[in-house]
Scaffold this motif. Structure first.
Motif, PDB file in Angstrom:
ATOM      1  N   TYR A 109       1.151  -1.493   0.531  1.00  0.00           N
ATOM      2  CA  TYR A 109      -0.135   0.181  -0.034  1.00  0.00           C
ATOM      3  C   TYR A 109       0.594   1.542   0.304  1.00  0.00           C
ATOM      4  O   TYR A 109       0.803   2.369  -0.796  1.00  0.00           O
ATOM      5  N   VAL A 110       1.954   1.127   1.056  1.00  0.00           N
ATOM      6  CA  VAL A 110       2.806   2.396   1.060  1.00  0.00           C
ATOM      7  C   VAL A 110       3.555   3.006  -0.248  1.00  0.00           C
ATOM      8  O   VAL A 110       3.904   3.686  -0.659  1.00  0.00           O
ATOM      9  N   THR A 111       3.558   1.962  -1.087  1.00  0.00           N
ATOM     10  CA  THR A 111       4.645   1.428  -2.158  1.00  0.00           C
ATOM     11  C   THR A 111       3.820   3.057  -3.421  1.00  0.00           C
ATOM     12  O   THR A 111       4.600   3.214  -4.060  1.00  0.00           O
ATOM     13  N   ASN A 112       2.863   2.049  -3.334  1.00  0.00           N
ATOM     14  CA  ASN A 112       1.659   2.335  -4.851  1.00  0.00           C
ATOM     15  C   ASN A 112       0.457   3.299  -4.614  1.00  0.00           C
ATOM     16  O   ASN A 112       0.203   4.000  -5.459  1.00  0.00           O
ATOM     17  N   HIS A 113       0.537   3.844  -2.892  1.00  0.00           N
ATOM     18  CA  HIS A 113      -0.876   4.610  -3.233  1.00  0.00           C
ATOM     19  C   HIS A 113      -0.699   6.079  -3.256  1.00  0.00           C
ATOM     20  O   HIS A 113      -1.688   7.159  -3.656  1.00  0.00           O
ATOM     21  N   THR A 114       0.949   6.609  -3.705  1.00  0.00           N
ATOM     22  CA  THR A 114       1.130   7.865  -4.186  1.00  0.00           C
ATOM     23  C   THR A 114       0.110   8.149  -5.761  1.00  0.00           C
ATOM     24  O   THR A 114       0.062   8.975  -6.286  1.00  0.00           O
ATOM     25  N   LYS A 115       0.830   7.071  -6.038  1.00  0.00           N
ATOM     26  CA  LYS A 115       0.029   6.501  -8.081  1.00  0.00           C
ATOM     27  C   LYS A 115      -0.911   5.849  -8.348  1.00  0.00           C
ATOM     28  O   LYS A 115      -2.083   6.153  -9.501  1.00  0.00           O
ATOM     29  N   LEU A 116      -1.527   5.333  -7.453  1.00  0.00           N
ATOM     30  CA  LEU A 116      -2.866   5.168  -7.546  1.00  0.00           C
ATOM     31  C   LEU A 116      -3.782   5.547  -6.237  1.00  0.00           C
ATOM     32  O   LEU A 116      -4.075   5.017  -5.038  1.00  0.00           O
ATOM     33  N   LYS A 117      -4.932   5.552  -6.289  1.00  0.00           N
ATOM     34  CA  LYS A 117      -6.218   5.787  -5.460  1.00  0.00           C
ATOM     35  C   LYS A 117      -6.012   4.391  -5.039  1.00  0.00           C
ATOM     36  O   LYS A 117      -7.667   4.314  -5.353  1.00  0.00           O
ATOM     37  N   ILE A 118      -6.192   3.865  -4.096  1.00  0.00           N
ATOM     38  CA  ILE A 118      -6.528   2.862  -3.590  1.00  0.00           C
ATOM     39  C   ILE A 118      -7.226   2.539  -2.249  1.00  0.00           C
ATOM     40  O   ILE A 118      -6.435   3.467  -1.614  1.00  0.00           O
ATOM     41  N   GLY A 119      -8.628   1.928  -2.484  1.00  0.00           N
ATOM     42  CA  GLY A 119      -9.153   1.915  -1.430  1.00  0.00           C
ATOM     43  C   GLY A 119      -9.382   0.846  -0.152  1.00  0.00           C
ATOM     44  O   GLY A 119      -9.220   0.921   0.500  1.00  0.00           O
ATOM     45  N   VAL A 120      -9.214  -0.305  -1.346  1.00  0.00           N
ATOM     46  CA  VAL A 120      -9.058  -1.082  -0.435  1.00  0.00           C
ATOM     47  C   VAL A 120      -7.543  -2.213  -0.707  1.00  0.00           C
ATOM     48  O   VAL A 120      -7.865  -2.264  -2.714  1.00  0.00           O
ATOM     49  N   ILE A 121      -7.241  -2.536  -0.598  1.00  0.00           N
ATOM     50  CA  ILE A 121      -5.725  -3.266  -1.604  1.00  0.00           C
ATOM     51  C   ILE A 121      -5.857  -4.731  -0.219  1.00  0.00           C
ATOM     52  O   ILE A 121      -5.858  -4.739   1.227  1.00  0.00           O
ATOM     53  N   PHE A 157      -8.149 -10.386   5.374  1.00  0.00           N
ATOM     54  CA  PHE A 157      -6.645  -9.705   5.012  1.00  0.00           C
ATOM     55  C   PHE A 157      -7.253  -8.576   3.977  1.00  0.00           C
ATOM     56  O   PHE A 157      -6.386  -8.739   2.986  1.00  0.00           O
ATOM     57  N   SER A 158      -7.969  -7.620   4.439  1.00  0.00           N
ATOM     58  CA  SER A 158      -7.680  -6.522   3.561  1.00  0.00           C
ATOM     59  C   SER A 158      -7.513  -5.381   3.940  1.00  0.00           C
ATOM     60  O   SER A 158      -7.918  -5.116   5.326  1.00  0.00           O
ATOM     61  N   LEU A 159      -6.771  -4.747   4.238  1.00  0.00           N
ATOM     62  CA  LEU A 159      -6.008  -3.284   4.571  1.00  0.00           C
ATOM     63  C   LEU A 159      -6.569  -2.039   3.117  1.00  0.00           C
ATOM     64  O   LEU A 159      -7.005  -1.753   2.431  1.00  0.00           O
ATOM     65  N   ILE A 160      -7.711  -0.619   4.784  1.00  0.00           N
ATOM     66  CA  ILE A 160      -8.243  -0.038   4.174  1.00  0.00           C
ATOM     67  C   ILE A 160      -8.190   0.864   5.247  1.00  0.00           C
ATOM     68  O   ILE A 160      -7.951   1.226   6.491  1.00  0.00           O
ATOM     69  N   PRO A 161      -7.624   2.305   4.504  1.00  0.00           N
ATOM     70  CA  PRO A 161      -6.914   3.185   5.322  1.00  0.00           C
ATOM     71  C   PRO A 161      -7.985   4.341   5.534  1.00  0.00           C
ATOM     72  O   PRO A 161      -9.262   4.457   5.197  1.00  0.00           O
ATOM     73  N   VAL A 162      -8.169   4.925   6.938  1.00  0.00           N
ATOM     74  CA  VAL A 162      -9.004   5.726   7.487  1.00  0.00           C
ATOM     75  C   VAL A 162      -9.514   6.859   6.687  1.00  0.00           C
ATOM     76  O   VAL A 162     -10.616   7.225   7.086  1.00  0.00           O
TER      77      VAL A 162
END
Length: 245
Positions: A109-121, A157-162
């Motif tokens: 998530y940390v590697t990719n979230h600056t270029k992708l709008k990740i809602g759930v990973i 096993f899904s990660l969701i940012p606040v």
């Protein structure tokens, strides 16, 4: 703070030992807290479950002696912890998760979230024999990427940012158990948040009590009481657009 949310329902000893081992490992690290939701509706079983886990100082037990499904207890944890948390990570007793897998998912998530709008990973869920569970309507983000955009990913096993919960709202409280992940991912997509699976991170996850093998596709078979929620929530998901903040 990373708030880990684990759901239990009459877990066996192997499941409890895995969670106990994970809790002990995470207690040695900073910025982790475990929220254990026990939906076991039998006080004797609940006591047996919790006695194995009560020694940890990073653990909060959420249980009131009845099966309240997933969406309502999930939302209670989120609302209680949202001011201090950065991410919420969900999984259940049927997922075989290690500290290493958790760290890999957070790093992805940390590697990719600056270029992708990740809602759930999420990682790639596999059966015990290593066969990946099939997620329909998916596409690779690029030829070199291990990230696969999907219509939804199972909650486990899904990660969701606040930030996503603050924008999209919480899980639909009326869904009880099945398709809460599908509905949430669909609602997040309407606000521009995309759901991804990282195929470089695989984990074992048991779906259903058995399955029907049709060659290239295996269909899970759930307990009969879940059939009502599965059918009803599929219908609701197709027409839902409500705010659940």
């Amino acid at each position: 703070m990373i708030e880990i949310v684990i759901s239990l329902y009459f877990p066996d000893n192997n499941s409890l030992r895995r969670i106990n081992s994970l809790t002990e490992s995470l207690s040695l690290l900073d910025n982790y807290h475990i929220n254990l939701i026990d939906n076991t509706n039998n006080n004797i079983s609940i006591k047996a479950n919790l006695d194995l886990l009560m020694s940890s100082n990073i653990l909060t037990i959420w249980s009131n002696g009845e099966n309240r499904g997933l969406s309502i207890p999930f939302n209670e944890v989120i609302k209680n912890k949202i001011d201090k948390a950065k991410y919420f990570l969900f999984f259940d007793q049927d997922s075989m998760i290690s500290v290493d897998l958790i760290n890999k998912l957070i790093k992805s998530y940390v590697t990719n979230h600056t270029k992708l709008k990740i809602g759930v990973i999420s990682g790639c869920a596999t059966m015990l024999d290593g066969t990946p569970h099939i997620i329909l309507n998916s596409s690779l983000d690029s030829d070199k990427s291990k990230l696969r955009e999907v219509y939804f990913t199972p909650t486990s096993f899904s990660l969701i940012p606040v930030d996503v919960f603050n924008d999209v709202g919480f899980f639909h409280p009326d869904f009880f158990i099945d398709h809460i992940d599908v509905e949430f991912c669909k609602r997040a997509k309407k606000k521009g948040w995309v759901t991804y699976i990282d195929d470089s991170i695989s984990f074992h996850h048991i779906i259903g009590d058995d399955f029907v093998d049709l060659g290239i596709v295996r269909f899970p078979i759930s307990k009969p009481f879940r059939h009502f929620y599965q059918i009803r929530n599929i219908i609701f998901t197709r027409r839902i657009g409500t705010n659940t903040s």
